[in-house]
Write an enzyme that holds these catalytic residues in place. Structure first.
Site, PDB file in Angstrom:
ATOM      1  N   GLU A  46      -8.687   0.508  -2.528  1.00 42.29           N
ATOM      2  CA  GLU A  46      -9.594   0.538  -1.381  1.00 42.29           C
ATOM      3  C   GLU A  46     -10.486   1.756  -1.515  1.00 42.29           C
ATOM      4  OE1 GLU A  46      -7.152   0.806   2.066  1.00 42.29           O
ATOM      5  OE2 GLU A  46      -6.130  -1.065   1.657  1.00 42.29           O
ATOM      6  N   HIS A  80       1.077   6.331   1.650  1.00 44.86           N
ATOM      7  CA  HIS A  80       1.856   7.323   2.390  1.00 44.86           C
ATOM      8  C   HIS A  80       2.965   7.960   1.566  1.00 44.86           C
ATOM      9  CE1 HIS A  80      -0.707   6.988   5.631  1.00 44.86           C
ATOM     10  NE2 HIS A  80      -0.252   5.849   6.151  1.00 44.86           N
ATOM     11  N   ARG A 128      -7.117  12.858   0.822  1.00 48.86           N
ATOM     12  CA  ARG A 128      -5.998  13.341   1.638  1.00 48.86           C
ATOM     13  C   ARG A 128      -4.641  12.854   1.134  1.00 48.86           C
ATOM     14  NH1 ARG A 128      -7.002  10.054   7.224  1.00 48.86           N
ATOM     15  NH2 ARG A 128      -9.112  10.861   6.945  1.00 48.86           N
ATOM     16  N   ASN A 149       0.857  -1.184   0.000  1.00 44.17           N
ATOM     17  CA  ASN A 149       0.000   0.000   0.000  1.00 44.17           C
ATOM     18  C   ASN A 149       0.902   1.246   0.000  1.00 44.17           C
ATOM     19  OD1 ASN A 149      -1.413   2.299   1.053  1.00 44.17           O
ATOM     20  ND2 ASN A 149      -3.067   0.948   1.663  1.00 44.17           N
ATOM     21  N   GLU A 208     -10.763  -9.388   2.956  1.00 39.59           N
ATOM     22  CA  GLU A 208      -9.497  -9.048   3.606  1.00 39.59           C
ATOM     23  C   GLU A 208      -9.787  -8.998   5.097  1.00 39.59           C
ATOM     24  OE1 GLU A 208      -7.254  -5.694   2.092  1.00 39.59           O
ATOM     25  OE2 GLU A 208      -6.371  -5.370   4.068  1.00 39.59           O
ATOM     26  N   HIS A 236      -3.664  -4.761   7.774  1.00 37.80           N
ATOM     27  CA  HIS A 236      -3.842  -3.611   8.658  1.00 37.80           C
ATOM     28  C   HIS A 236      -2.963  -3.757   9.891  1.00 37.80           C
ATOM     29  CE1 HIS A 236      -5.531  -0.011  10.408  1.00 37.80           C
ATOM     30  NE2 HIS A 236      -5.898   0.252   9.187  1.00 37.80           N
ATOM     31  N   THR A 280      -8.244   3.380   8.500  1.00 36.32           N
ATOM     32  CA  THR A 280      -9.450   2.563   8.610  1.00 36.32           C
ATOM     33  C   THR A 280      -9.479   1.939  10.009  1.00 36.32           C
ATOM     34  OG1 THR A 280      -9.020   2.034   6.302  1.00 36.32           O
ATOM     35  CG2 THR A 280     -10.764   0.793   7.386  1.00 36.32           C
ATOM     36  N   HIS A 298      -5.643   3.669  -1.461  1.00 32.01           N
ATOM     37  CA  HIS A 298      -6.967   3.979  -0.914  1.00 32.01           C
ATOM     38  C   HIS A 298      -7.370   5.359  -1.422  1.00 32.01           C
ATOM     39  CE1 HIS A 298      -9.614   4.112   3.010  1.00 32.01           C
ATOM     40  NE2 HIS A 298     -10.276   4.516   1.935  1.00 32.01           N
ATOM     41  N   ARG A 305      -9.603   8.072  -0.850  1.00 34.77           N
ATOM     42  CA  ARG A 305     -10.518   8.536   0.200  1.00 34.77           C
ATOM     43  C   ARG A 305     -11.416   9.658  -0.321  1.00 34.77           C
ATOM     44  NH1 ARG A 305     -10.315   7.634   5.589  1.00 34.77           N
ATOM     45  NH2 ARG A 305      -8.866   6.012   6.214  1.00 34.77           N
TER      46      ARG A 305
HETATM   47  N1  PXP Z   1      -5.947  -3.001   4.491  1.00 29.09           N
HETATM   48  C1  PXP Z   1      -6.868  -2.009   4.556  1.00 29.09           C
HETATM   49  C2  PXP Z   1      -8.287  -2.335   4.239  1.00 29.09           C
HETATM   50  C3  PXP Z   1      -6.495  -0.696   4.892  1.00 29.09           C
HETATM   51  O1  PXP Z   1      -7.425   0.273   4.931  1.00 29.09           O
HETATM   52  C4  PXP Z   1      -5.138  -0.425   5.133  1.00 29.09           C
HETATM   53  C5  PXP Z   1      -4.702   0.976   5.441  1.00 29.09           C
HETATM   54  O2  PXP Z   1      -4.925   1.780   4.327  1.00 29.09           O
HETATM   55  C6  PXP Z   1      -4.221  -1.489   5.048  1.00 29.09           C
HETATM   56  C7  PXP Z   1      -4.656  -2.763   4.759  1.00 29.09           C
HETATM   57  C8  PXP Z   1      -2.767  -1.283   5.310  1.00 29.09           C
HETATM   58  O3  PXP Z   1      -2.602  -0.995   6.663  1.00 29.09           O
HETATM   59  P1  PXP Z   1      -1.190  -0.519   7.185  1.00 29.09           P
HETATM   60  O4  PXP Z   1      -0.908   0.803   6.542  1.00 29.09           O
HETATM   61  O5  PXP Z   1      -1.387  -0.423   8.664  1.00 29.09           O
HETATM   62  O6  PXP Z   1      -0.197  -1.571   6.789  1.00 29.09           O
END
Ligand code: PXP
Length: 236
Positions: A69, A9, A48, A6, A150, A189, A100, A42, A44
């Site tokens: 996402e 960031h 952001r 992901n 997931e 997550h 999330t 993601h 949003r």
């Molecule tokens: N899965 C989902 C559904 C999420 O919303 C996120 C955060 O965007 C992640 C996984 C990844 O989480 P993390 O950034 O804590 O690894």
């Protein structure tokens, strides 16, 4: 086991200055070069970090799998149908949250989710639902037509050391239940270099989605090295 990276960031750093860099597309390509099996972002409602422009460019360049996402809103479903990622992961979204905070309530919102999954399927997009380790939610996820779930590993990641084994067992039971429903099983997550091992060892989980921890390490050691180090821990 597959790793979906992901890269939200990377866009968070860019948006901090509304600058043209760092470029999420570059991050996606470096993650793929290092062995990532998919790229997750993601989109949003408040934009952001990831922007629609990022989605459009990522759709063109990602050679593995693009997973987006999003909340199950009409606006987001319309964007997905236009951009056509390989997969959409529907998540609950609160405007004030930092990230999330839990899985979807599929039981309560079954009608809306069934319509969203149907629209995505009509556009040729597979759908995963982000859910907690609750068997009734998993059964309903299969009933509304999702192809994958997931499993939320946030409670596992947040648990104190003496409660972590129980949370890991909850993830394992949820994975078995989801597999029994014919769903592809993903998890994610809050996973980090320190806590990923026991989750990577859960039978039936096919993919982990990891963001913050990889990008945080990448700031210091580089993205390719950060991705490679995570892949080693997932498959020792
Ligand atoms: N899965 C989902 C559904 C999420 O919303 C996120 C955060 O965007 C992640 C996984 C990844 O989480 P993390 O950034 O804590 O690894």
């Amino acid at each position: 086991m597959r790793l979906g990276v992901n890269i939200d960031h990377v866009a968070t750093v860019r948006q901090a200055r509304r600058a043209p860099e760092p470029e999420p597309v570059t991050a996606a390509l470096l993650a793929e070069l290092a062995g990532a099996h998919g790229i997750t972002v993601h989109l949003r409602g408040d934009r952001r970090h990831i922007q629609e422009r990022d989605l459009e460019l990522l759709r063109q360049v990602v050679a593995t799998r693009l997973n987006v996402e999003m909340a199950a809103t009409a606006e987001m479903i319309e964007i997905a149908a236009r951009v056509k990622p390989d997969q959409v992961t529907l998540v609950p979204e609160q405007p004030q949250e930092l990230t999330t905070t839990g899985g979807l309530d599929v039981v309560r919102h079954a009608g809306d989710l069934e319509r969203a999954v149907g629209s995505l399927r009509g556009a040729g997009i597979r759908t995963s639902l982000f859910i907690d380790t609750d068997v009734s939610q998993i059964e309903r996820a299969a009933q509304v037509g999702a192809q994958a779930v997931e499993i939320n590993t946030g409670p596992y990641a947040d648990a104190a050391e003496d409660g972590r084994g129980a949370q890991r067992d909850r993830v394992a039971r949820a994975a078995a239940a989801a597999g029994g429903q014919g769903l592809e099983v993903l998890a994610g997550h809050g996973l980090t270099y320190r806590n990923v091992g026991p989750i990577a060892a859960v039978a039936g989980i096919e993919e982990l989605n990891i963001g913050h921890s990889i990008v945080a390490r990448a700031v210091l050691v580089g993205l390719e090295r950060a991705v490679r180090e995570m892949l080693v821990l997932m498959d020792p």
